[in-house]
Design a protein around this motif. Structure first.
Motif, PDB file in Angstrom:
ATOM      1  N   TYR A   1     -24.070 155.155 -47.455  1.00 13.44           N
ATOM      2  CA  TYR A   1     -23.348 154.403 -48.477  1.00 13.44           C
ATOM      3  C   TYR A   1     -23.728 154.899 -49.856  1.00 13.44           C
ATOM      4  O   TYR A   1     -24.911 155.030 -50.182  1.00 13.44           O
ATOM      5  N   THR A   2     -22.731 155.178 -50.664  1.00 15.64           N
ATOM      6  CA  THR A   2     -22.938 155.376 -52.093  1.00 15.64           C
ATOM      7  C   THR A   2     -21.842 154.615 -52.816  1.00 15.64           C
ATOM      8  O   THR A   2     -20.679 154.650 -52.406  1.00 15.64           O
ATOM      9  N   PRO A   3     -22.168 153.888 -53.882  1.00 13.31           N
ATOM     10  CA  PRO A   3     -21.150 153.114 -54.606  1.00 13.31           C
ATOM     11  C   PRO A   3     -20.066 154.034 -55.158  1.00 13.31           C
ATOM     12  O   PRO A   3     -20.356 155.051 -55.791  1.00 13.31           O
ATOM     13  N   VAL A   4     -18.825 153.691 -54.899  1.00 11.45           N
ATOM     14  CA  VAL A   4     -17.692 154.461 -55.408  1.00 11.45           C
ATOM     15  C   VAL A   4     -16.669 153.484 -55.972  1.00 11.45           C
ATOM     16  O   VAL A   4     -16.634 152.314 -55.578  1.00 11.45           O
ATOM     17  N   PRO A   5     -15.831 153.924 -56.908  1.00 13.14           N
ATOM     18  CA  PRO A   5     -14.789 153.030 -57.411  1.00 13.14           C
ATOM     19  C   PRO A   5     -13.881 152.577 -56.292  1.00 13.14           C
ATOM     20  O   PRO A   5     -13.559 153.345 -55.385  1.00 13.14           O
ATOM     21  N   ARG A   6     -13.461 151.319 -56.311  1.00 16.21           N
ATOM     22  CA  ARG A   6     -12.577 150.814 -55.290  1.00 16.21           C
ATOM     23  C   ARG A   6     -11.207 151.477 -55.395  1.00 16.21           C
ATOM     24  O   ARG A   6     -10.693 151.674 -56.490  1.00 16.21           O
ATOM     25  N   VAL A   7     -10.681 151.800 -54.239  1.00 19.54           N
ATOM     26  CA  VAL A   7      -9.426 152.533 -54.193  1.00 19.54           C
ATOM     27  C   VAL A   7      -8.311 151.571 -53.844  1.00 19.54           C
ATOM     28  O   VAL A   7      -8.440 150.763 -52.925  1.00 19.54           O
ATOM     29  N   ALA A   8      -7.226 151.641 -54.570  1.00 22.24           N
ATOM     30  CA  ALA A   8      -6.090 150.788 -54.261  1.00 22.24           C
ATOM     31  C   ALA A   8      -5.513 151.163 -52.923  1.00 22.24           C
ATOM     32  O   ALA A   8      -5.590 152.301 -52.481  1.00 22.24           O
TER      33      ALA A   8
ATOM     34  N   LYS B   1     -24.227 153.792 -67.097  1.00 20.17           N
ATOM     35  CA  LYS B   1     -23.106 154.639 -66.701  1.00 20.17           C
ATOM     36  C   LYS B   1     -23.575 155.948 -66.074  1.00 20.17           C
ATOM     37  O   LYS B   1     -22.992 156.430 -65.101  1.00 20.17           O
ATOM     38  N   SER B   2     -24.630 156.533 -66.623  1.00 19.43           N
ATOM     39  CA  SER B   2     -25.087 157.825 -66.097  1.00 19.43           C
ATOM     40  C   SER B   2     -25.618 157.689 -64.677  1.00 19.43           C
ATOM     41  O   SER B   2     -25.401 158.566 -63.844  1.00 19.43           O
ATOM     42  N   TRP B   3     -26.323 156.585 -64.372  1.00 20.04           N
ATOM     43  CA  TRP B   3     -26.810 156.380 -63.013  1.00 20.04           C
ATOM     44  C   TRP B   3     -25.638 156.160 -62.055  1.00 20.04           C
ATOM     45  O   TRP B   3     -25.651 156.631 -60.916  1.00 20.04           O
ATOM     46  N   SER B   4     -24.631 155.435 -62.522  1.00 19.78           N
ATOM     47  CA  SER B   4     -23.443 155.223 -61.698  1.00 19.78           C
ATOM     48  C   SER B   4     -22.757 156.547 -61.376  1.00 19.78           C
ATOM     49  O   SER B   4     -22.331 156.789 -60.238  1.00 19.78           O
ATOM     50  N   GLN B   5     -22.662 157.431 -62.381  1.00 20.42           N
ATOM     51  CA  GLN B   5     -22.050 158.729 -62.153  1.00 20.42           C
ATOM     52  C   GLN B   5     -22.879 159.576 -61.194  1.00 20.42           C
ATOM     53  O   GLN B   5     -22.331 160.338 -60.393  1.00 20.42           O
ATOM     54  N   THR B   6     -24.199 159.421 -61.249  1.00 20.51           N
ATOM     55  CA  THR B   6     -25.076 160.195 -60.371  1.00 20.51           C
ATOM     56  C   THR B   6     -24.828 159.841 -58.905  1.00 20.51           C
ATOM     57  O   THR B   6     -24.635 160.722 -58.065  1.00 20.51           O
ATOM     58  N   VAL B   7     -24.823 158.539 -58.586  1.00 23.27           N
ATOM     59  CA  VAL B   7     -24.712 158.142 -57.178  1.00 23.27           C
ATOM     60  C   VAL B   7     -23.289 158.268 -56.648  1.00 23.27           C
ATOM     61  O   VAL B   7     -23.074 158.288 -55.428  1.00 23.27           O
ATOM     62  N   SER B   8     -22.279 158.332 -57.539  1.00 32.22           N
ATOM     63  CA  SER B   8     -20.902 158.473 -57.071  1.00 32.22           C
ATOM     64  C   SER B   8     -20.472 159.933 -56.983  1.00 32.22           C
ATOM     65  O   SER B   8     -19.369 160.226 -56.530  1.00 32.22           O
TER      66      SER B   8
ATOM     67  N   LEU C   1     -26.846 150.042 -54.813  1.00 31.60           N
ATOM     68  CA  LEU C   1     -25.787 149.439 -55.624  1.00 31.60           C
ATOM     69  C   LEU C   1     -26.347 148.883 -56.935  1.00 31.60           C
ATOM     70  O   LEU C   1     -25.770 149.092 -58.006  1.00 31.60           O
ATOM     71  N   ARG C   2     -27.469 148.183 -56.848  1.00 32.40           N
ATOM     72  CA  ARG C   2     -28.074 147.632 -58.072  1.00 32.40           C
ATOM     73  C   ARG C   2     -28.476 148.753 -59.022  1.00 32.40           C
ATOM     74  O   ARG C   2     -28.323 148.635 -60.242  1.00 32.40           O
TER      75      ARG C   2
END
Length: 375
Positions: A364-371, A37-44, A30-31
């Motif tokens: 676990y991989t960080p993903v945007p929270r879903v409503a 942004k690019s690292w976030s896109q990689t893990v998601s 998560l950290r």
């Protein structure tokens, strides 16, 4: 002249580095996803979780849901080296009872005089879906259920947002005062149709109580539930068959059943029996329906963080984590996980007298929270 900034790491190299973060270190991943942004896109990316499974094989036990009503104990108990936190709060235990978790989804039954719905909750995304119980359902405390992915050929890495089914099993009196027969029924809900199928009914002379045990899925179509009395209920989803059978005779040598469901080493139905201070593993032959003892796990010979596990003390098996192939048990020193293949023991926390634990297993991989999605 100031030195030029170092060149950016190639995306392929970044992904290789992030893939090697241990799966039981979700906080580290998560950290890393928050660096840029690019690292976030990689893990998601959906392919990232698939590559995690290819590299690390078995997913970790992220934590446990439980039925212990104590405000000093969190409703989700982390079990990883760095704590995993669900994407949204665990459903309120005063309103919902946790009964199962599989393929990235946890299943809850509403509490109260009349249970009216089930709740499917995704710990990683936070998504929720409410499922009304079938018309024929009668909530009497003799209820259990299971949730599972229905994508054909799925490796269950990214299926938590896809189609699923729920199997609900419950026992009721047939209402005829001239007979003592009890009707135990099973019904299947499909998220794709948004409807329950027809009931499969088994008639017998006693109630099937389900309070302290969760289910085990064998293959693609066989679900097994253990009753509080030690009987095992089988529901064949392909044939829509419902039946029951006994655990090994030795499991009844005590006043209460001393075994719990698990997967055998060949992938079939298995049992783990408490021998104090050892664990006896069993497998069930599909051809002649016999229970075969497989091996014994000697707890006294195991070590905890390099130190002996302690003197012989009573053990109590609370559950089994599918996918992680891990037995969950308590002894005097606390709550422990035992990986069946390696026999590695890990202490999770103190023993607070849990009646049943529902393991949450997955990469676990960080993903945007879903409503929240309404059924």
């Amino acid at each position: 002249m100031p030195a030029a900034p170092p060149p950016a790491l190639p995306e392929e190299l970044v992904e290789e580095v992030l893939l090697r973060i241990p799966p039981d270190e979700p906080a580290r991943l998560l950290r890393a996803s928050l660096v840029c942004k690019s690292w976030s896109q990689t893990v998601s990316n959906r392919g990232f979780r698939r590559r995690l499974r290819e590299l690390h094989q078995a997913p970790p036990v992220l934590g446990f849901l439980h039925d212990w009503d104590d405000e000093d104990i969190p409703e989700f108990i982390p079990a990883t080296a760095s704590p995993f936190s669900p994407a949204s709060p665990v459903p309120d235990s005063s309103l919902w009872q946790a009964i199962d978790c599989r393929h990235g989804r946890a299943l809850f039954l509403s509490k109260g005089p009349y249970a009216e719905e089930l709740l499917v909750w995704e710990p990683i995304t936070g998504a929720q879906q409410h499922v009304p119980v079938p018309v024929a359902f009668s909530e009497t405390g003799r209820t259990t259920a299971a949730v599972f992915c229905t994508i054909d050929g799925c490796d269950h890495c990214n299926c938590h947002e896809g189609p699923f089914s729920v199997v609900l099993v419950f026992s009721v009196d047939n209402g005829d005062p001239d007979y003592e027969d009890v009707l135990t029924s099973a019904c299947v809900y499909s998220s794709e149709t948004g409807a329950w199928g027809e009931l499969t009914v088994m008639q017998d002379r006693f109630y099937m109580h389900f309070m302290y045990y969760s289910s085990v899925l064998v293959g693609k179509s066989l679900l097994y539930f253990m009753t509080d009395g030690g009987l095992i209920v089988e529901y064949d989803m392909a044939m829509h068959g419902l039946t029951w059978f006994n655990a090994p005779d030795s499991c009844y040598s005590k006043k209460i059943p001393s075994c719990n469901l698990m997967l055998a080493e060949d992938g079939g139905l298995g049992l783990v029996e408490e021998l104090d201070p050892h664990l006896q593993l069993w497998s069930r032959e599909m051809t002649d329906a016999r229970w075969i003892p497989s091996r014994i796990i000697y707890l006294g010979s195991l070590s905890l963080n390099g130190a002996p596990a302690g003197a012989a003390t009573p053990v109590h098996v609370l559950g089994f984590a599918e996918g992680a192939n891990t037995i969950v048990m308590t002894r005097a020193a606390g709550l422990f996980m035992i990986q069946v293949q390696s026999e590695q023991m890990t202490r999770v926390c103190d023993d607070h007298g849990y009646g049943n634990l529902i393991p949450v297993v997955g990469f676990y991989t960080p993903v945007p929270r879903v409503a929240e999605a309404e059924a």
